[in-house]
Design a protein around this motif. Sequence first.
Motif, short mmCIF file in Angstrom:
data_model
loop_
_atom_site.label_atom_id
_atom_site.label_comp_id
_atom_site.label_asym_id
_atom_site.label_seq_id
_atom_site.Cartn_x
_atom_site.Cartn_y
_atom_site.Cartn_z
N ARG A 99 0.73 -1.11 0.02
CA ARG A 99 0.08 0.00 -0.03
C ARG A 99 0.90 1.29 -0.13
O ARG A 99 0.51 2.43 -0.47
CB ARG A 99 -1.03 -0.10 1.33
N ASP A 100 2.08 1.16 0.33
CA ASP A 100 2.93 2.24 0.60
C ASP A 100 4.13 2.28 -0.52
O ASP A 100 4.93 3.01 -0.50
CB ASP A 100 3.64 2.23 1.95
N HIS A 101 3.89 1.25 -1.50
CA HIS A 101 4.78 1.29 -2.57
C HIS A 101 4.65 2.66 -3.33
O HIS A 101 3.80 3.32 -3.68
CB HIS A 101 4.55 0.23 -3.62
N PRO A 102 5.99 3.32 -3.81
CA PRO A 102 6.24 4.51 -4.19
C PRO A 102 5.36 4.75 -5.45
O PRO A 102 4.79 5.61 -5.89
CB PRO A 102 7.49 4.54 -4.59
N GLU A 103 5.36 3.57 -6.39
CA GLU A 103 4.44 3.76 -7.48
C GLU A 103 2.86 3.94 -7.46
O GLU A 103 2.23 4.56 -7.92
CB GLU A 103 4.57 2.36 -8.50
N LEU A 104 2.59 3.13 -6.15
CA LEU A 104 1.09 3.44 -6.00
C LEU A 104 0.90 4.70 -5.39
O LEU A 104 -0.15 5.50 -5.43
CB LEU A 104 0.77 2.32 -4.78
N VAL A 105 1.68 5.14 -4.45
CA VAL A 105 1.60 6.69 -3.98
C VAL A 105 1.55 7.54 -5.07
O VAL A 105 0.57 8.58 -5.12
CB VAL A 105 2.89 6.95 -2.84
N LYS A 106 2.39 7.46 -5.94
CA LYS A 106 2.39 8.34 -7.04
C LYS A 106 1.16 8.33 -7.98
O LYS A 106 0.72 9.09 -8.17
CB LYS A 106 3.81 8.18 -8.05
N LEU A 107 0.78 7.05 -8.25
CA LEU A 107 -0.29 6.86 -9.00
C LEU A 107 -1.61 7.46 -8.27
O LEU A 107 -2.39 8.14 -8.81
CB LEU A 107 -0.57 5.48 -9.44
N LYS A 108 -1.73 7.14 -7.00
CA LYS A 108 -2.87 7.89 -6.26
C LYS A 108 -2.70 9.40 -6.22
O LYS A 108 -3.91 9.85 -6.43
CB LYS A 108 -2.47 7.43 -4.75
N ARG A 109 -1.66 10.12 -6.16
CA ARG A 109 -1.68 11.62 -6.30
C ARG A 109 -1.97 11.90 -7.81
O ARG A 109 -2.75 12.94 -7.66
CB ARG A 109 -0.20 12.07 -6.05
N GLU A 110 -1.43 11.30 -8.77
CA GLU A 110 -1.91 11.67 -10.03
C GLU A 110 -3.39 11.44 -10.14
O GLU A 110 -4.11 12.21 -10.86
CB GLU A 110 -1.27 10.53 -11.08
N LEU A 111 -4.32 10.33 -9.74
CA LEU A 111 -5.68 10.13 -9.94
C LEU A 111 -6.39 11.18 -9.40
O LEU A 111 -7.48 11.94 -9.60
CB LEU A 111 -6.12 8.69 -9.38
N ILE A 112 -5.96 11.51 -7.83
CA ILE A 112 -6.55 12.51 -7.34
C ILE A 112 -6.40 13.97 -8.03
O ILE A 112 -7.45 14.54 -8.22
CB ILE A 112 -5.97 12.86 -5.82
N ASN A 113 -5.44 14.15 -8.49
CA ASN A 113 -5.20 15.61 -9.26
C ASN A 113 -5.94 15.51 -10.75
O ASN A 113 -6.72 16.55 -11.01
CB ASN A 113 -3.44 15.82 -9.62
N ARG A 114 -5.98 14.25 -11.28
CA ARG A 114 -6.89 14.13 -12.26
C ARG A 114 -8.39 14.32 -12.27
O ARG A 114 -8.88 15.07 -13.12
CB ARG A 114 -6.61 12.81 -12.94
N MET A 115 -8.76 13.66 -10.99
CA MET A 115 -10.21 13.66 -10.84
C MET A 115 -10.75 15.33 -10.52
O MET A 115 -11.60 15.90 -10.82
CB MET A 115 -10.51 12.99 -9.77
N ARG A 116 -9.77 16.15 -9.69
CA ARG A 116 -9.88 17.40 -9.59
C ARG A 116 -10.27 18.22 -10.71
O ARG A 116 -11.14 18.99 -10.90
CB ARG A 116 -8.81 17.99 -8.65
N ARG A 117 -9.13 18.07 -11.80
CA ARG A 117 -9.33 18.66 -13.06
C ARG A 117 -10.30 18.47 -13.63
O ARG A 117 -11.07 19.47 -14.25
CB ARG A 117 -7.87 18.29 -13.50
N GLU A 118 -10.59 17.08 -13.75
CA GLU A 118 -11.67 16.85 -15.15
C GLU A 118 -13.21 16.57 -14.31
O GLU A 118 -14.06 16.79 -15.11
CB GLU A 118 -11.26 15.41 -15.45
N GLY A 119 -12.95 16.42 -12.89
CA GLY A 119 -14.59 16.07 -12.57
C GLY A 119 -14.91 16.98 -11.41
O GLY A 119 -15.97 16.78 -11.11
N GLY A 120 -14.21 17.65 -10.86
CA GLY A 120 -14.58 18.23 -9.70
C GLY A 120 -15.19 17.56 -8.79
O GLY A 120 -15.99 17.90 -8.03
N ILE A 121 -14.49 16.46 -8.59
CA ILE A 121 -15.25 15.23 -7.59
C ILE A 121 -14.59 15.47 -6.22
O ILE A 121 -15.23 15.42 -5.29
CB ILE A 121 -14.99 14.03 -7.92
#
Length: 122
Positions: A99-121
Motif C-alpha cells: 500500500r505504501d509502494h512508491p508507484e502506488l503513492v505516485k499513481l494515487k496522487r496523479e488520480l486525485i489531481n486528475r479527478m480534481r481537474r476533470e470532474g470536480g469530484i
Amino acid sequence: MENQYPHELSGGMRQRVSFLRAVVGGSDILMLDEPFSALDSITRFAGQMAGQTLVFITHDIEEALFLSDHILLFTQPPIEGRFTEITVPLSRPRKENDRDHPELVKLKRELINRMRREGGII
C-alpha cells in the motif's frame, strides 16, 4: 452470531454475510458495489485478500489501487464511453506493505489531481 436473525445484526455483520453469500455462490467473477464500505479495517483487509476476481465500484482510491490490476476511472456523468483505463503497476500476490509502494503513492496522487481537474469530484 449464527442463531441471530438478519435484522439483529449490525450493518457491518450484514455486509459480511452479504459478501460471504456472494463468495460461496460459486461464481468465478463477483460484481459488487462498495463491497467493503461498512466493514472495519481488519475485516476489510481479509476480504480484499480473498483471491477471487472482483469487478467492483468504489470511491476509495487506495482500495482500488491495492486491489486492482486495472481501474476504469469515470469522472463526468454521463459515463457512456467516458472513462480512462489505468493499469496498476504491481505484481501479485500483494502484501499489506505494498500500500505504501512508491508507484502506488505516485499513481494515487496523479488520480486525485486528475479527478480534481476533470470532474470536480474531490
